[in-house]
Write a protein that holds these residues in place. Sequence first.
Motif, PDB file in Angstrom:
ATOM      1  N   LEU A 153      -3.232 -46.905  -5.858  1.00 30.22           N
ATOM      2  CA  LEU A 153      -4.618 -47.385  -5.923  1.00 30.22           C
ATOM      3  C   LEU A 153      -5.427 -47.034  -4.679  1.00 30.22           C
ATOM      4  CD1 LEU A 153      -4.042 -50.931  -7.439  1.00 30.22           C
ATOM      5  CD2 LEU A 153      -4.928 -48.917  -8.598  1.00 30.22           C
ATOM      6  N   SER A 154      -4.820 -46.403  -3.705  1.00 27.77           N
ATOM      7  CA  SER A 154      -5.469 -46.130  -2.429  1.00 27.77           C
ATOM      8  C   SER A 154      -6.652 -45.186  -2.574  1.00 27.77           C
ATOM      9  CB  SER A 154      -4.460 -45.523  -1.455  1.00 27.77           C
ATOM     10  OG  SER A 154      -5.093 -45.190  -0.245  1.00 27.77           O
ATOM     11  N   SER A 155      -7.703 -45.470  -1.842  1.00 27.64           N
ATOM     12  CA  SER A 155      -8.862 -44.577  -1.836  1.00 27.64           C
ATOM     13  C   SER A 155      -8.639 -43.401  -0.892  1.00 27.64           C
ATOM     14  CB  SER A 155     -10.120 -45.343  -1.428  1.00 27.64           C
ATOM     15  OG  SER A 155      -9.953 -45.896  -0.144  1.00 27.64           O
ATOM     16  N   PHE A 156      -7.545 -43.402  -0.148  1.00 29.12           N
ATOM     17  CA  PHE A 156      -7.248 -42.338   0.808  1.00 29.12           C
ATOM     18  C   PHE A 156      -6.321 -41.263   0.241  1.00 29.12           C
ATOM     19  CE2 PHE A 156      -8.041 -46.202   3.306  1.00 29.12           C
ATOM     20  CZ  PHE A 156      -9.203 -45.798   3.932  1.00 29.12           C
ATOM     21  N   ARG A 157      -5.940 -41.377  -0.997  1.00 28.33           N
ATOM     22  CA  ARG A 157      -5.095 -40.356  -1.638  1.00 28.33           C
ATOM     23  C   ARG A 157      -5.884 -39.076  -1.837  1.00 28.33           C
ATOM     24  NH1 ARG A 157      -0.836 -42.213  -5.797  1.00 28.33           N
ATOM     25  NH2 ARG A 157      -1.041 -40.023  -6.193  1.00 28.33           N
ATOM     26  N   GLU A 158      -5.160 -37.998  -2.054  1.00 28.57           N
ATOM     27  CA  GLU A 158      -5.843 -36.734  -2.353  1.00 28.57           C
ATOM     28  C   GLU A 158      -6.584 -36.823  -3.683  1.00 28.57           C
ATOM     29  OE1 GLU A 158      -3.335 -33.322  -2.047  1.00 28.57           O
ATOM     30  OE2 GLU A 158      -2.498 -34.002  -0.143  1.00 28.57           O
ATOM     31  N   GLU A 159      -5.984 -37.499  -4.647  1.00 25.15           N
ATOM     32  CA  GLU A 159      -6.631 -37.729  -5.931  1.00 25.15           C
ATOM     33  C   GLU A 159      -6.663 -39.231  -6.178  1.00 25.15           C
ATOM     34  OE1 GLU A 159      -5.001 -35.479  -9.146  1.00 25.15           O
ATOM     35  OE2 GLU A 159      -4.663 -33.744  -7.869  1.00 25.15           O
ATOM     36  N   PRO A 160      -7.699 -39.925  -5.699  1.00 25.51           N
ATOM     37  CA  PRO A 160      -7.745 -41.385  -5.837  1.00 25.51           C
ATOM     38  C   PRO A 160      -7.853 -41.832  -7.289  1.00 25.51           C
ATOM     39  CG  PRO A 160      -9.585 -40.558  -4.503  1.00 25.51           C
ATOM     40  CD  PRO A 160      -8.836 -39.385  -5.018  1.00 25.51           C
ATOM     41  N   PHE A 161      -7.458 -43.083  -7.503  1.00 25.08           N
ATOM     42  CA  PHE A 161      -7.507 -43.704  -8.827  1.00 25.08           C
ATOM     43  C   PHE A 161      -8.939 -43.689  -9.352  1.00 25.08           C
ATOM     44  CE2 PHE A 161      -7.762 -47.656 -11.401  1.00 25.08           C
ATOM     45  CZ  PHE A 161      -6.865 -47.292 -12.400  1.00 25.08           C
ATOM     46  N   LEU A 162      -9.155 -43.151 -10.528  1.00 27.27           N
ATOM     47  CA  LEU A 162     -10.469 -43.008 -11.168  1.00 27.27           C
ATOM     48  C   LEU A 162     -11.475 -42.277 -10.280  1.00 27.27           C
ATOM     49  CD1 LEU A 162     -10.860 -46.517 -12.854  1.00 27.27           C
ATOM     50  CD2 LEU A 162     -10.112 -44.379 -13.913  1.00 27.27           C
ATOM     51  N   GLY A 163     -10.969 -41.409  -9.402  1.00 19.80           N
ATOM     52  CA  GLY A 163     -11.832 -40.627  -8.532  1.00 19.80           C
ATOM     53  C   GLY A 163     -12.332 -41.365  -7.308  1.00 19.80           C
ATOM     54  N   VAL A 164     -12.087 -42.655  -7.208  1.00 22.31           N
ATOM     55  CA  VAL A 164     -12.577 -43.454  -6.082  1.00 22.31           C
ATOM     56  C   VAL A 164     -11.450 -44.188  -5.386  1.00 22.31           C
ATOM     57  CG1 VAL A 164     -14.126 -45.324  -5.409  1.00 22.31           C
ATOM     58  CG2 VAL A 164     -14.787 -43.795  -7.238  1.00 22.31           C
ATOM     59  N   GLY A 165     -10.519 -44.724  -6.135  1.00 16.28           N
ATOM     60  CA  GLY A 165      -9.496 -45.590  -5.563  1.00 16.28           C
ATOM     61  C   GLY A 165     -10.053 -46.986  -5.379  1.00 16.28           C
ATOM     62  N   VAL A 166      -9.295 -47.808  -4.712  1.00 16.67           N
ATOM     63  CA  VAL A 166      -9.722 -49.179  -4.459  1.00 16.67           C
ATOM     64  C   VAL A 166     -10.159 -49.285  -3.003  1.00 16.67           C
ATOM     65  CG1 VAL A 166      -8.978 -51.586  -4.369  1.00 16.67           C
ATOM     66  CG2 VAL A 166      -8.188 -50.104  -6.203  1.00 16.67           C
ATOM     67  N   VAL A 167     -11.386 -49.696  -2.800  1.00 17.02           N
ATOM     68  CA  VAL A 167     -11.914 -49.861  -1.452  1.00 17.02           C
ATOM     69  C   VAL A 167     -11.840 -51.345  -1.108  1.00 17.02           C
ATOM     70  CG1 VAL A 167     -13.918 -49.569   0.033  1.00 17.02           C
ATOM     71  CG2 VAL A 167     -13.440 -47.894  -1.755  1.00 17.02           C
ATOM     72  N   ASP A 168     -11.096 -51.642  -0.059  1.00 13.85           N
ATOM     73  CA  ASP A 168     -10.871 -53.030   0.345  1.00 13.85           C
ATOM     74  C   ASP A 168     -11.537 -53.261   1.693  1.00 13.85           C
ATOM     75  OD1 ASP A 168      -9.948 -55.604   0.551  1.00 13.85           O
ATOM     76  OD2 ASP A 168      -7.922 -55.028   1.121  1.00 13.85           O
TER      77      ASP A 168
END
Length: 121
Positions: free
Chosen positions: A71-86
């Motif tokens: 779920l990380s937003s820092f992945r190369e391909e984030p979840f749903l293009g955004v990831g989870v921003v906490d």
Amino acid sequence: FIGTENFFLMDVEQKAFWLFQFAFAATSATIVAGTLAERCQMLAYLLYSTALTAFIYPVIVHAIWNTNGFLSSFREEPFLGVGVVDFAGCLVVHTTGGLTALIAAAVLGPRKGRFYYDGDG
């Protein structure tokens, strides 16, 4: 899915950082304390707190805060293009505590003998 390193402080050089993260985990456990008040015994609360902080919370933290978490937003391909921003840990702490409290309330039911209905409204 849950990570492969730093279990039980193995190879952790920054003990202060671990303590900082433990405070977040303990905070998510205390959110549920209000839900469990007067509904379960102390031993059950201690077992729940241990399970939450040692096993459930770390999985959620890894999924969102670790760069390899799904779920990380820092992945190369984030979840749903955004990831989870906490922001400052509030999502992880309050979601974990809140969902656990909701599940605990559903399992334990109402506080028996606490509230009465007299039929007058």
